[in-house]
Design an enzyme around this catalytic site. Structure first.
Site, short mmCIF file in Angstrom:
data_model
loop_
_atom_site.label_atom_id
_atom_site.label_comp_id
_atom_site.label_asym_id
_atom_site.label_seq_id
_atom_site.Cartn_x
_atom_site.Cartn_y
_atom_site.Cartn_z
N ASP A 223 0.81 -1.22 0.00
CA ASP A 223 0.00 0.00 0.00
C ASP A 223 0.84 1.27 0.00
O ASP A 223 0.31 2.37 -0.02
CB ASP A 223 -0.93 -0.01 1.23
CG ASP A 223 -2.00 1.08 1.16
OD1 ASP A 223 -2.55 1.32 0.08
OD2 ASP A 223 -2.28 1.70 2.21
N SER A 248 -6.95 5.28 -0.16
CA SER A 248 -7.25 3.98 -0.77
C SER A 248 -8.73 3.66 -0.60
O SER A 248 -9.32 3.91 0.44
CB SER A 248 -6.42 2.88 -0.12
OG SER A 248 -5.03 3.15 -0.23
N GLN A 298 -5.34 -1.99 -6.88
CA GLN A 298 -5.91 -1.05 -5.92
C GLN A 298 -6.54 0.13 -6.63
O GLN A 298 -5.99 0.62 -7.63
CB GLN A 298 -4.84 -0.53 -4.96
CG GLN A 298 -5.37 0.44 -3.90
CD GLN A 298 -4.26 1.01 -3.03
OE1 GLN A 298 -3.62 1.99 -3.40
NE2 GLN A 298 -4.02 0.38 -1.89
#
Length: 307
Positions: A223, A248, A298
């Site tokens: 991430d 996110s 993502q």
């Protein structure tokens, strides 16, 4: 800058969880570069919680070579629902959706202040032999020839309005050696580039041989930079520069082959699309010897600040 005597040990402690009931766990939080919990931390902790409820005594599956072996994580799908509070613990509740002969499924909800902040579904599989093919590893320089974060980040100190950002970025990466192949987004502000980015990473120290630990560590790191490629396409420097705001939205990973997070991994990232205030990043993570270990996708909110 607050330097810990052992940043990796601190990170391992952060990802460890207290078991307060059979399927309920509690994790600590800590501040990130933005005033909310780092998404990779929540995802990794949730996967730890899921993994700790997977039994080791499942019946041997057809084609499985090792009876009694703990199933390994092979995929996760997650949604970030609310910003996490770094000043409060996070409670993880695990639902044991299915314990099958080959696959085990878990659902995890992370809660703070009585509200869900994160939702994860994870699947685990007993070892099985099968067909094999993979996309080839792209070209990339030897990671040992690339600058460390401590060597690279001070070069861009003039890009940040807050002079403490460089120290905070370095501190956030003490436990993980993360090296950019090309300049990061904040290194080429105002210069749109191809929406592709590569970084090498590994932990700054050896890890135990627990496969779940390596999967969770890779989840944590995944991430950190995935939406960089979105920023590159538009010449934006990122959250630390202040020319975009975002977070996110969801995160998915598929773990294809065994790997070690304390050995060099190539994170090859690209963005195929940005629209509607959202940007999509997709990536493949390879071992240094060229094995495709992980696929990551993502989507995040990526907005230009108003005014």
């Amino acid at each position: 800058m607050n330097e810990s005597p052992d940043p990796l040990l601190d990170l391992l402690h952060l990802l460890d969880l207290e078991r307060i009931e059979r399927d309920i766990f509690r994790g600590e939080s800590r501040s990130a570069l933005v005033p909310r919990v780092f998404g990779g931390q929540v995802a990794a902790q949730a996967l730890v919680a899921a993994g700790r409820t997977v039994p080791t005594d499942l019946p041997q599956a057809l084609g499985s070579a090792r009876a009694g072996e703990t199933p390994s994580a092979h995929s996760l799908h997650s949604y970030f629902l609310r910003a996490g509070d770094p000043g409060a613990p996070i409670v993880y509740t695990v639902d044991r959706i299915r314990d099958g002969k080959s696959f085990t499924t878990r659902r995890v909800v992370a809660v703070q202040h009585g509200q869900p902040i994160f939702h994860l579904s994870a699947s685990f599989q007993t070892h099985e032999e099968g067909m094999e093919h993979q996309a080839p590893m792209p070209a990339a320089p030897d990671p040992e020839t690339l600058p460390t974060a401590a060597e690279m980040l001070p070069r861009y100190a003039d890009r940040f309005s807050d002079p403490s950002v460089v120290d905070r970025l370095i501190e956030a990466r003490q436990a993980v050696d993360l090296r950019y192949v090309d300049a990061p987004p904040f290194g080429t502000v105002g210069e749109p580039r191809e929406p592709r980015s590569q970084v090498w990473f590994r932990t700054n120290g050896k890890l135990a041989d627990d496969p779940l630990l390596h999967v969770c560590m890779a989840t944590y790191v995944s991430d950190m930079t995935l939406l960089d490629s979105v920023l590159l396409a538009h010449g934006r420097g990122g959250w630390a520069v202040g020319d975009v705001v975002g977070a996110s939205l969801d995160h998915a990973m598929w773990f294809h082959r065994p790997f070690r997070a304390d050995e060099w991994l190539l994170y090859d990232q690209e963005s195929p699309s940005a629209s509607g205030g959202r940007g999509l990043g997709q990536a493949r993570i390879y071992t240094a010897d060229g094995r495709l270990a992980i696929t990551v996708i993502q989507e995040g909110v990526v907005r230009i600040p108003r005014g």
